[in-house]
Design an enzyme around this catalytic site. Structure first.
Site, PDB file in Angstrom:
ATOM      1  N   CYS A 262       0.842  -1.197   0.000  1.00 32.12           N
ATOM      2  CA  CYS A 262       0.000   0.000   0.000  1.00 32.12           C
ATOM      3  C   CYS A 262       0.877   1.247   0.000  1.00 32.12           C
ATOM      4  O   CYS A 262       2.103   1.158   0.064  1.00 32.12           O
ATOM      5  CB  CYS A 262      -0.921   0.025   1.215  1.00 32.12           C
ATOM      6  SG  CYS A 262      -0.020   0.141   2.783  1.00 32.12           S
TER       7      CYS A 262
ATOM      8  N   ASP B 251      63.824   6.780 -20.607  1.00 37.89           N
ATOM      9  CA  ASP B 251      64.432   6.135 -19.442  1.00 37.89           C
ATOM     10  C   ASP B 251      64.708   4.683 -19.848  1.00 37.89           C
ATOM     11  O   ASP B 251      64.140   4.187 -20.823  1.00 37.89           O
ATOM     12  CB  ASP B 251      63.463   6.197 -18.262  1.00 37.89           C
ATOM     13  CG  ASP B 251      64.009   5.466 -17.046  1.00 37.89           C
ATOM     14  OD1 ASP B 251      65.179   5.692 -16.710  1.00 37.89           O
ATOM     15  OD2 ASP B 251      63.264   4.672 -16.452  1.00 37.89           O
TER      16      ASP B 251
END
Length: 824
Positions: free
Chosen positions: A83, A517
């Site tokens: 409800c 690197d």
């Protein structure tokens, strides 16, 4: 401080410029960048500025704005509601959770829609509902902002299509009605009804279809920020008013006038057609992010209390144990706890070959498991996953600007006001000096069918002024760089190349020097076997014996030998009596026979004859490799194994490819010179700087820049971060640390140097499209506007040309998808 806004109401580059000026004008705003395509504004400001002031400034400029949030929407299926009181109870329970923005519970569908902050998880909401006495079923989740953006894109495309169709529904009958008048001079059924009909038929599409454009144009004019819409609005309004004057002329209430009312409807129809095509093309340009977001797994299988439980993928939490079966997607980022498999990581790396992953290896969410059963511990979820980071980086790149765009922005800023002035001057000059310009029209009328040399003075003046208004196109200038940038960055994301900014794309394509690197960049970053020289046995047996002995070793050299044996799936034997001799090697019994592995001095000390291997040993040592001699009590020396940080597969080919593209390579490393020279020689790099500390790497980059070079730095470690930041473009290898990626302008997700070659090719292709777009945008305006001034362009042709110029820019950018990044 940083703030992002979503802007509504922008239709062209002039609109974006107006918003940018409004934001920069707010006291305390340091910078503002507005992107037309993404409809985003990025604002940097101090603590004096709040979001309300920014939104108000945008509103004063005639546009709407709202703050961009990371809120999500969750749809929960609620069980047990009977409800309205039940639905109210669930709504109150969810609204009471900290971080919930809004709740809507639908009793009929038994579903709750909840908008929550990013930090709120599914489990918290489920607990709140259950505490209220109700059950929670499955749920779907999405970024509320992204969901709304996608819905808005779809609505915009549908609306553009609807307006275009409505305009043509009236423009086509108008064209049919005008044909007898244009070619035969017959106004059917009579001049008055013809003019009235033109006005009535034109009014409907102008109001119903072109209304938003016309209103936006005049609103921008009122706010003193005239836009592309302003030019169209003025053009069609003046055209339409000539129709009203023509009607009044037929009624004897004014001088007779040429009727351009019908043409105004056709202008708006062509304009809206261009808008629709442009909207569709823009949608294709932004598909990359949408495709990435759709690739994630929908569900996950978790191991909880010894049982398997299936949950939605975004219900997975950190440290949850995920079970991933063969052929399934990995739900989120994690670490393999048990099992091994080959993972298809093409989603994030762009590499099609599956990668072998085993216990302790990290895996990325949304990648595809191969043939093995995996137990994976979740490490990142939600916005912290790798896929989310990729999407975020692409969005950041798309919201930036390319330096070359600054010139286009300056032109766009003054473009519309200048065109308004040119149109007014055109009207005045045609009225003041009809003879000189009329001679050109009479000459052109001999071979241009749309040029009517018999028009009256005012009609010619209006004809030329309207053509100037509708042909000028700042949109092409404004779209030239953002569209190419959006497509290029999206393609990069799909190929494991993540650009953080548009500036990086421009600078990368200009560079002629790449500094690498060594460790983790040129090499794999960990020791591995590079050479094996067996004596009296085969290579696999040499490796099997050595790996069996080294199983008990904790030394990196020993672990490298064991890893190679495991990778080759050799059947290793148990070792008995294992002992490690510090600084010398290891010994033990394998297959019941004593075996030793170690240094040359130790093996000599133990009495083994090294003469057969001395020359090979010295040669390998000269290449900066660690050499391990292996001997058995029964056979003496059985071979040598050389170990070093191996060069990555494809590194030499990548360096060679860069060389053919006119880019020189340099190695910059903290390793000893002999090691650095050996690695450089193996990949074809001639320039080497070795024995440098992190701060000296930074100095080396600055010295190269001082010589006028554009320098790209490629690295992966923490000590690379300063150099990556200092370089003109810092590129982080994706297998590196988070700090390096944050410091970098570009991230290569796969970690392979071939990705660097693809990144350069993509940057050159993207910037090539930007240059091409800008050239055609400028060329179009420089060529077309003088023709319009001279009265040599019909307003309809002018509007069609204007629409095509914008469409050309967007479709040209989408052609980037055809670029072959592999270079094959």
């Amino acid at each position: 401080m940083h703030q992002e806004l979503r802007i509504e109401g922008m239709h062209c580059a002039s609109c974006a410029q107006a918003v940018e000026r409004a934001l920069v004008g707010v006291e305390g705003v340091q910078s503002a960048a507005v992107q037309l395509l993404t409809e985003r504004a990025t604002v940097e400001h101090d603590e004096r500025v709040d979001i309300e002031r920014l939104i108000a400034a945008v509103a004063d400029a005639g546009f709407a704005a709202e703050a961009v949030t990371s809120d999500r929407r969750m749809d929960l299926e609620i069980a047990g509601m009977t409800c309205a009181s039940c639905s109210n109870a669930v709504e109150r329970a969810l609204a009471g959770v900290d971080g919930v923005r809004s709740v809507a519970v639908n009793l009929a569908t038994e579903r709750a829609s909840v908008v929550v902050e990013e930090r709120v998880g599914y489990d918290v909401l489920k607990a709140a509902v259950r505490q209220a006495g109700y059950g929670v079923g499955r749920r779907a989740e999405a970024s509320a902002a992204e969901e709304e953006r996608l819905a808005k894109d779809e609505r915009r495309a549908r609306e553009a299509s609807r307006r275009m169709k409505l305009a043509w529904a009236f423009a086509i009958p108008i064209m049919g009605w005008m044909i007898p008048e244009m070619f035969l001079g017959i106004m059917w059924p009579n001049p008055l009804l013809f003019h009235v009909g033109m006005v009535v038929l034109a009014a409907i599409p102008l109001v119903a279809a072109g209304g938003p454009t016309i209103r936006a144009g005049f609103r921008a004019l009122i706010h003193r920020s005239p836009s592309m819409d302003t030019l169209i609005a003025l053009g069609v309004t003046v055209s339409f008013l000539t129709g009203i004057l023509a009607v009044l002329g037929e009624l004897g209430l004014s001088a007779r006038s040429l009727d351009y009312a019908g043409i105004s409807a056709m202008i708006i129809a062509i304009h809206l057609t261009g808008r629709w095509i442009e909207t569709t093309a823009k949608g294709r340009a932004s598909q990359a992010i949408r495709r990435l977001m759709e690739l994630g797994a929908k569900t996950a299988c978790l191991l909880r209390d010894g049982e398997e439980v299936e949950v939605p993928a975004d219900a997975v939490g950190v440290d949850d144990m995920m079970i991933v079966r063969p052929g399934e997607k990995i739900p989120t980022d994690g670490v393999i706890v048990s099992g091994e498999s080959h993972i298809d990581e093409s989603l994030v790396t762009g590499e099609s070959n599956p990668v072998r992953r085993g216990v302790g290896d990290p895996v990325v969410g949304a990648t595809l498991n191969g043939g093995g059963l995996l137990h994976v511990r979740a490490t990142n979820v939600g916005e912290t996953t790798f896929l989310a980071q990729i999407v975020r980086m692409i969005e950041e790149a798309q919201s930036t600007k390319v330096p070359i765009q600054a010139f286009a922005d300056r032109v766009t800023r003054i473009f519309v006001p200048v065109i308004l002035g040119v149109a007014l001057v055109t009207l005045v000059v045609w009225v003041a000096f009809p003879g000189a310009l009329g001679a050109i029209v009479e000459w052109a009328g001999g071979f241009l069918p749309w040029v009517d040399a018999d028009l009256g003075l005012l009609s010619r003046a209006l004809y030329a002024a309207i053509a100037v208004l509708v042909i000028a196109c700042p949109c092409a200038l404004g779209l030239a760089t953002p569209t190419a940038l959006m497509v290029g960055s999206g393609i990069g994301g799909e190929n494991g190349i993540l650009f953080r900014s548009g500036e990086a794309i421009q600078t990368l394509q200009e560079t002629r020097r790449v500094v690498f690197d060594k460790t983790g960049t040129i090499t794999v970053g960990r020791p591995g076997i590079t050479d094996m020289h067996p004596l009296g046995i085969d290579r696999d047996d040499l490796l099997r014996v050595a790996a069996s002995l080294e199983v008990g070793s904790e030394h990196p050299i020993g672990r490298a030998i064991v890893r190679e044996g495991e990778d080759r799936e050799l059947a290793l034997s148990p070792v008995v009596g294992f002992a490690a001799v510090t600084g010398k090697g290891v010994r033990g019994r394998v297959d019941g026979v004593g075996v030793v592995a170690g240094t040359r001095d130790w093996l000599t000390e133990l009495g083994y004859d090294l003469n057969p291997v001395t020359e090979t040993w010295e040669s390998l040592a000269g290449e900066a490799k660690t050499v391990v001699g292996v001997a058995r009590e029964t056979d003496g020396m059985i071979g040598l194994i050389a170990i070093s940080d191996r060069v990555k597969d494809g590194a030499r080919e990548a360096i060679a490819a860069l060389q053919t593209m006119g880019i020189d390579s340099m190695l910059l490393t903290g390793d000893h010179e002999a090691t650095a020279e050996a690695v450089a020689a193996s990949v074809g790099i001639e320039n080497v700087i070795a024995d440098v500390r992190p701060n000296e790497k930074l100095d080396a980059i600055r010295r190269l820049q001082a010589n006028g070079e554009r320098v790209v730095m490629v690295g992966d470690g923490i000590n690379d971060a300063p150099a990556l930041k200092a370089a003109d473009v810092g590129i982080a290898i994706g297998t590196g640390t988070d700090v390096a990626m944050e410091a970098a302008d570009v991230t290569l997700v796969s970690g392979d140097l071939d990705a660097l070659v693809r990144a350069v090719r993509l940057s050159r292709a993207t910037f090539g499209k930007i240059r091409g777009n800008l050239f055609w945008a400028f060329f179009y305006n420089v060529f077309a506007i003088p023709l319009a001034i001279l009265g040599l362009l019909h307003p309809l042709i002018a509007e069609a040309a204007m629409a095509l110029s914008s469409i050309n820019v967007v479709t040209n950018a989408n052609r980037l998808r055809r670029v072959n990044l592999s270079g094959g």
